[in-house]
Write an enzyme that holds these catalytic residues in place. Sequence first.
Site, PDB file in Angstrom:
ATOM      1  N   GLY A 109       0.836  -1.176   0.000  1.00 40.04           N
ATOM      2  CA  GLY A 109       0.000   0.000   0.000  1.00 40.04           C
ATOM      3  C   GLY A 109       0.878   1.234   0.000  1.00 40.04           C
ATOM      4  CD  GLU A 123      -0.676   2.553   2.868  1.00 36.00           C
ATOM      5  OE1 GLU A 123      -0.271   3.745   2.822  1.00 36.00           O
ATOM      6  OE2 GLU A 123       0.093   1.604   3.106  1.00 36.00           O
ATOM      7  CG  HIS A 170       0.349   7.005   5.741  1.00 34.86           C
ATOM      8  ND1 HIS A 170       1.468   7.480   6.387  1.00 34.86           N
ATOM      9  CD2 HIS A 170       0.567   5.687   5.531  1.00 34.86           C
ATOM     10  CE1 HIS A 170       2.328   6.497   6.561  1.00 34.86           C
ATOM     11  NE2 HIS A 170       1.804   5.387   6.054  1.00 34.86           N
TER      12      HIS A 170
END
Length: 180
Positions: free
Chosen positions: A55, A154, A157
């Site tokens: 990812g 992800e 993030h």
Amino acid sequence: MASTIDQIKAFFPLQTWEDNKILRKKCEKVDFFDEEITDFCDILIELMYAYDWVGLAAPQVGKNIRVIATTQRKDERKWRKTKKYIIWETAMVNAEILEHSEEKKKWEEACLSVPGLCWDVERWTRIVVKYQDKKWKQHIQKYSWFSAVVIQHEMDHLDGILFTDKVIGWIRKIDEQSDY
């Protein structure tokens, strides 16, 4: 002469470590789609594979937009990143988790932006995600086990959260023989 992927990596350098301001900033929602967003989705997937990872999020390559690239697996309980386990990859724009399981599991995670280390992190085992693809088409999709973990990692993030913020247990160095 540099390869195309080397040129892309130079233009979108990998952002690393916890005190990086780009990695700690909340990303902006993508409000309209154009060729630049479509191209970036393709680039993000290409970079994910070039780094041999499962990812990648836009801020990891310096873009402050809500886009992630992930792989989905044949065997959701396998952590192998080799291509033989991959069913498909997805670029998700403006992804949001609509539902999640009550069940959580402790997973060993690593991150390109925190190289060489891994920790245990607790994640939901199942999620339902709403997102747009690179053509602005909306999807609502269920994910479980490994794919759900990758997506949650992800998506963190995009909110300036690193997996190191969610550590359970002790630090470990990634072994050369590891599946990461």
